[in-house]
Design a protein around this motif. Structure first.
Motif, short mmCIF file in Angstrom:
data_model
loop_
_atom_site.label_atom_id
_atom_site.label_comp_id
_atom_site.label_asym_id
_atom_site.label_seq_id
_atom_site.Cartn_x
_atom_site.Cartn_y
_atom_site.Cartn_z
N MET A 195 -34.05 6.10 -107.53
CA MET A 195 -32.67 5.63 -107.38
C MET A 195 -31.69 6.79 -107.54
O MET A 195 -32.07 7.89 -107.94
N GLY A 222 -31.30 -2.10 -110.68
CA GLY A 222 -32.38 -1.13 -110.88
C GLY A 222 -33.48 -1.68 -111.76
O GLY A 222 -34.68 -1.50 -111.48
N TRP A 262 -34.18 7.45 -113.99
CA TRP A 262 -33.61 6.71 -112.87
C TRP A 262 -33.96 7.41 -111.55
O TRP A 262 -34.31 6.76 -110.56
#
Length: 513
Positions: free
Chosen positions: A219, A233, A214
């Protein structure tokens, strides 16, 4: 008097009976010219003979036909951590180097990581559209708006993911001394039992310990999980990337990538790079899953301290600990499940039988190239055993990173191609950098003495300090950064001695910092 008579008789015999002297001189000149012509002909024939047949020029190198498509040459690869991404980057390096493509290379070795990517991190970047870059693939924290300033509009974006539990195992071994959360824990099991006990969001480099995928996709890895956040996402990644590969199914991933990029088979055939040493299992190197070998856990020497005691064997995680790691990395786990499903949907559309056949061809080709290129049929070896010090892999963390030795007696064409397949990432980046940005020898020597983001050769070893705020000080000693036991020997029989943090070969040469 007698001598003069004999001389006159000899001249009479030669000139009268056997012809005049000028005739003999002409004959000798003719013979000399004929001999020289014959000699030059042999040399010429040798010079114009075709080069020795290389395995890389065989029909098998192309693989099954891809139709009339044209190979993609504008490519952006998001190199995620601990996902076999170094092996993928090697393919991109090889493809681009063979075709003289331009790489978007970093100033040092990473594109500003772990900071969000900025276009000015690319060496030679002079503004949007000022220079055509073909391939981008070094570590970065993804930032689409900045990437688009560097890469053309028709760029093919792809990346690779891995099961968060397996990724955590590899990350813990590799970044044990880099991430404070890992450094405090005795083992990954202890960390999994209570991650909050060890994890502090304020400490630098703890992103290696939570939702690393991630984070690499740009992010917030510390965000609390919610389905809405996870779906946003996922949507962002789907919008930016045309293909997401899965590390656990590396060979199938390479077939999908080959067809997506319209590349020949050899372009996606690889040897596992940056692989950790396996636990002793007695299983041959060429057996089992190729990716499994790259991801296998290992018990190795403790580094960074004075003690040479061996770490206890890595105990397997319990199912409860594995589930806790999935919960701790919930955002990564969501991405993995979503894109793993998409991956198999792609394979269904490709055709299961066709995929099985092409994977078999890929594996057969890999084993064939391993037999030709590598000593011992492709068995990876510890860095200090590799004779050519320029291809010893950089060592990091608590694991031994393995490399390869080339087969002897290869013709130049084959040797060049084989060397590209096993050249470690850091050294390969330096090779490409030198080609794209040739420097005056005097300037190059001065630049080589600087430590910022560079690899410096010292007595055959490579020392590198990357100051790009990665938190990683990359240093390899005379034996590839490996900790050694007192009295051990290098491949050539010379003694390896450890005194505090200094590794010496005979007398002190390389140093671990």
């Amino acid at each position: 008097m007698l001598f003069r008579r004999r001389a006159r008789m000899l001249r009479w015999l030669v000139c009268g009976r056997l012809g005049p002297v000028w005739m003999w001189k002409a004959l000798l000149l003719f013979v000399a010219i004929a001999f020289a012509s014959q000699l030059l002909g042999v040399i010429f024939n040798k010079s114009v003979q075709p080069a020795a047949h290389s395995i890389f020029s065989s029909p098998d190198a192309q693989g099954p036909s891809l139709g009339s498509c044209q190979p993609h040459t504008h490519i952006m690869f998001l190199k995620t951590h601990k996902t076999a991404s170094s092996t993928v980057l090697n393919m991109l390096y090889r493809f681009g180097e063979e075709r003289n493509l331009r790489f978007a290379l970093p100033m040092g070795y990473q594109l500003g990581y772990p900071l969000p990517f900025n276009a000015h991190r690319v060496k030679g970047y002079q503004g949007p559209g000022a220079m055509e870059f073909h391939i981008m693939g070094n570590h970065m924290r993804f930032n689409m708006l900045e990437v688009e300033k560097v890469m053309p509009e028709d760029t093919f974006y792809f990346s690779i993911i891995r099961d968060p539990v397996s990724l955590a195992e590899s990350s813990f071994a590799y970044y044990k001394e880099v991430a404070p959360a890992f450094r405090k824990a005795k083992g990954l099991g202890d960390f999994a039992d209570d991650p909050n006990k060890y994890y502090d969001t304020r400490l630098r480099n703890n992103h290696y310990a939570r939702n690393l995928l991630w984070f690499d996709f740009g992010m917030d890895h510390n965000a609390n999980f919610s389905m809405a956040l996870a779906q946003r996402g996922e949507a962002m990644i789907r919008q930016a990337f045309k293909l997401i590969l899965v590390s656990e199914y590396f060979d199938q991933s390479m077939i999908l990538l080959r067809h997506a990029l319209c590349w020949p088979l050899d372009a996606v055939v690889s040897f596992s790079l940056n692989a950790r040493q396996q636990k002793p299992t007695g299983i041959g190197v060429m057996s089992g899953s190729w990716v499994g070998k790259a991801a296998a856990a290992a018990g190795v020497s403790v580094r960074g301290g004075r003690s040479q005691a061996k770490m206890p064997p890595n105990l397997p995680l319990t199912e409860e600990q594995r589930e806790r790691l999935r919960q701790w990395n919930a955002l990564d786990w969501y991405l993995y499940k979503a894109f793993n499903q998409t991956f198999w949907e792609e394979i269904q559309r490709f055709g299961l039988n066709e995929m099985e056949q092409e994977v078999a061809l890929l594996r057969a080709r890999r084993e064939e190239l391993a037999r030709v290129c590598l000593r011992d049929g492709g068995k990876p070896v510890e860095a200090y055993r590799i004779r050519d010090k320029t291809i010893r892999p950089f060592q990091s963390g608590l694991v031994k990173i393995l490399g390869y030795e080339l087969q002897s007696g290869l013709d130049n064409t084959t040797r060049t191609a084989c060397l590209r397949m096993i050249r470690p990432e850091i050294q390969y980046k330096d090779v490409l950098d030198a080609k794209q940005f040739p420097r005056d020898p005097k300037t190059q020597v001065q630049a080589g003495q600087q430590s910022q983001g560079r690899m410096v050769s010292a007595g055959g070893s490579f020392l590198r300090h990357d100051s790009s705020r990665t938190g990683e000080t990359l240093v390899a000693g005379e034996v590839g950064g490996r900790t050694v036991e007192e009295g051990e020997r290098d491949w050539d029989g010379s003694h390896l001695i450890r005194t505090n943090h200094t590794l010496m070969r005979g007398k002190a040469q390389g140093r671990l910092r």
